[in-house]
Design an enzyme around this catalytic site. Structure first.
Site, PDB file in Angstrom:
ATOM      1  N   GLY A  49       0.740  -1.338  -0.109  1.00  0.00           N
ATOM      2  CA  GLY A  49      -0.003   0.150   0.066  1.00  0.00           C
ATOM      3  C   GLY A  49       0.702   1.104   0.103  1.00  0.00           C
ATOM      4  O   GLY A  49       0.266   2.409  -0.132  1.00  0.00           O
ATOM      5  N   CYS A 258     -27.981  -9.679 -15.553  1.00  0.00           N
ATOM      6  CA  CYS A 258     -27.643  -9.488 -16.551  1.00  0.00           C
ATOM      7  C   CYS A 258     -28.676  -9.788 -17.736  1.00  0.00           C
ATOM      8  O   CYS A 258     -28.993 -10.982 -17.672  1.00  0.00           O
ATOM      9  CB  CYS A 258     -26.278 -10.213 -16.932  1.00  0.00           C
ATOM     10  SG  CYS A 258     -25.502  -9.801 -18.701  1.00  0.00           S
ATOM     11  N   CYS A 261     -26.581 -13.052 -20.122  1.00  0.00           N
ATOM     12  CA  CYS A 261     -26.444 -14.014 -19.565  1.00  0.00           C
ATOM     13  C   CYS A 261     -27.098 -14.510 -18.159  1.00  0.00           C
ATOM     14  O   CYS A 261     -26.863 -15.692 -17.616  1.00  0.00           O
ATOM     15  CB  CYS A 261     -24.752 -14.131 -19.332  1.00  0.00           C
ATOM     16  SG  CYS A 261     -24.126 -13.154 -17.720  1.00  0.00           S
ATOM     17  N   CYS A 283     -23.798  -7.419 -18.283  1.00  0.00           N
ATOM     18  CA  CYS A 283     -22.273  -7.555 -17.476  1.00  0.00           C
ATOM     19  C   CYS A 283     -21.378  -6.459 -17.909  1.00  0.00           C
ATOM     20  O   CYS A 283     -21.182  -6.550 -19.143  1.00  0.00           O
ATOM     21  CB  CYS A 283     -21.698  -9.081 -17.607  1.00  0.00           C
ATOM     22  SG  CYS A 283     -22.515 -10.391 -16.651  1.00  0.00           S
ATOM     23  N   CYS A 289     -19.247 -12.758 -19.066  1.00  0.00           N
ATOM     24  CA  CYS A 289     -20.633 -12.815 -19.436  1.00  0.00           C
ATOM     25  C   CYS A 289     -20.658 -13.878 -20.878  1.00  0.00           C
ATOM     26  O   CYS A 289     -21.561 -14.659 -20.956  1.00  0.00           O
ATOM     27  CB  CYS A 289     -21.047 -11.517 -20.338  1.00  0.00           C
ATOM     28  SG  CYS A 289     -22.769 -11.306 -20.654  1.00  0.00           S
TER      29      CYS A 289
END
Lengths: 304, 181
Positions: A49, A258, A261, A283, A289
């Site tokens: 970080g 979605c 899909c 998606c 997807c």
């Protein structure tokens, strides 16, 4: 609609390694530069970080298009790697296509659209829905690496705040959201704390993706070219989104699945499909997807 | 003393009220967040608690609670100064520095602010170092007084004693320069 236009090279399988261009060093950057970046990356991995300064080079694309990510990828990629590049989850958007071609030409590496086949995934603004493994590296393109920047414009001061762990001010912006809107409205680039120490900008991924960063098996590398900073999250490192005890962190949810899909667990993009403003939700991760559709899943097709 | 320790003291045991409230406030966040900032800086992570403290302190400095979510930039000079005081006192510091807290304010506002400072300092038991050139403020607020000139202390003592019987020529000049109303 990005998810259904077939990509020119988008064979669903891994493309064969193309011929490398003459006259360029492997992966465009010279060896000394790659070494400098790798050194910075080692430091970044050692201090999760922490933003490590590095000598960012001019790249053949403008700042804001992934100059940081592309330098990190160039420094870690090898001839045997398979590269996947996504922009907002899709493999076939301009930024992704250009960067993928760039490495196909300058490094001669194989490229793929499939998350599972890739060893290095460079991303702008998303984490793939398919869980990543220990054998993969995720490279993020970062516009503003300093999470404290909006609250404190002085670089010397923000570095001091990181050094002394003075992170109270991060919560001031979250407080403002709750006071104004009754909830934390920050929806992307949602600040996280890494390994219980440094507060880090996760790049502008939706906060939907934040929980995926936590204890991810893959190595996560972040490059900010204009700001000349690198940082990293090593595998299996704790990444915690900042929140209040009485206003815990939450991710986005959708009322629908979605349309293509039928996935109910992925990040959805709202797409306008005609001039009357008809819309459908699909998606954002085009590979996820497609794989679901190939496996026989189907959505309700959106608006009739 | 290490810088880390010094900065921790600035957030906990010390408070600083600047002459120009804009230097001491975060102008781009609301009044409530300004008061809450020090609490968050020392680890308070409960919104409800921070909010309740902000409300309590804005009440104590006689601010209109309807303005809690407004930006300090929309406040008058006196309100900004009171907000600055609330923001400093919320962590119950033991020592507060005030640099000309009333200069630039109109006299009626000055009087209320002085009343407020005196009340809070008395009830909370805070030690307060006030820098001012207004001898009226000195007489009203302070128990002890130091007269400085060119960076040096030229005279010090109990406030009444120094003001009523100034010894140093500069103090004499100051005291004799007060305009009789």
């Amino acid at each position: 609609m990005p998810t259904v236009i077939p990509h020119p090279t988008a064979s669903t399988a891994t493309a064969a390694a193309p011929q490398r261009l003459e006259g360029y060093n492997f992966a465009y950057l010279d060896e000394q530069t790659k070494r400098m970046i790798r050194r910075a990356l080692l430091k970044a991995v050692a201090v999760p970080g922490y933003q490590v300064p590095f000598g960012s080079r001019e790249m053949p694309l403008p700042y804001g298009w992934g100059t940081g990510g592309i330098q990190v990828t160039a420094a870690v990629i090898g001839p045997d790697d398979t590269l996947k590049v996504i922009d907002q989850g899709a493999d076939d958007t301009t930024n992704a296509v250009n960067i993928r071609r760039f490495f196909a030409k300058t490094a001669g590496v194989a490229t793929t659209d499939r998350t599972v086949d890739a060893s290095i995934i460079q991303t702008r603004h998303r984490i793939p829905e398919t869980p990543l493994t220990e054998d993969q590296i995720l490279v993020y393109q970062v516009p503003i690496p300093e999470p404290l920047r909006q609250l404190e414009p002085r670089e010397a001061e923000t570095r001091k705040m990181h050094a002394l762990e003075e992170y109270g001010v991060m919560h001031v912006s979250l407080y403002e959201d709750i006071a104004k809107f009754g909830r934390i409205t920050k929806s992307y680039n949602y600040p996280v704390r890494v390994n219980g120490r440094y507060v880090m900008a996760p790049s502008p991924i939706p906060k939907f993706d934040n929980p995926k960063m936590d204890r991810m098996p893959a190595l996560q590398l972040f490059g900010a070219g204009r700001e000349k900073r690198l940082y990293a999250v090593p595998p299996y490192t704790e990444v915690k989104s900042l929140d209040f005890e009485d206003h815990p962190f939450e991710v986005e949810t959708w009322e629908q699945d979605c349309a293509l899909c039928g996935a109910g667990d992925s990040y959805l993009d709202e797409v306008i499909v005609d001039d009357k403003g008809t819309r459908m939700f699909v998606c954002s991760d085009s590979d996820y997807c497609r794989e679901r559709r190939e496996a026989g899943h189907q959505g309700d097709g959106g608006p009739a | 003393m290490s810088e880390a320790r010094r900065r921790l003291l600035m957030r906990t045991d010390w408070g600083i009220v600047y002459q120009n409230a804009r230097d001491g406030l975060r102008m781009k966040v609301s009044a409530g967040a300004n008061v809450g900032e020090r609490l968050m800086a020392i680890g308070d992570r409960h919104y409800g608690h921070i909010r309740a403290e902000a409300v309590d302190w804005l009440e104590r400095v006689e601010m209109d609670l309807g303005r809690i979510d407004d930006l300090p930039a929309t406040f008058s000079g006196g309100m900004q100064q009171r907000l600055q005081i609330a923001r400093n006192l919320v962590t119950k510091p033991r020592l507060v520095f005030m640099d000309e807290p009333t200069s630039g304010l109109d006299v009626s506002v000055q009087a209320r602010l002085l009343d407020l400072i005196r009340g809070l300092v008395g009830s909370l038991g805070i030690a307060c170092v006030v820098v001012t050139h207004d001898l009226g403020v000195v007489r009203l607020l302070s128990h002890r007084l130091m007269v400085m000139k060119g960076g040096d202390v030229v005279e010090h003592g109990l406030t009444d004693q120094v003001l009523d019987d100034p010894q140093h020529p500069y103090t004499q000049l100051l005291v004799s320069s007060i305009l009789p109303v």
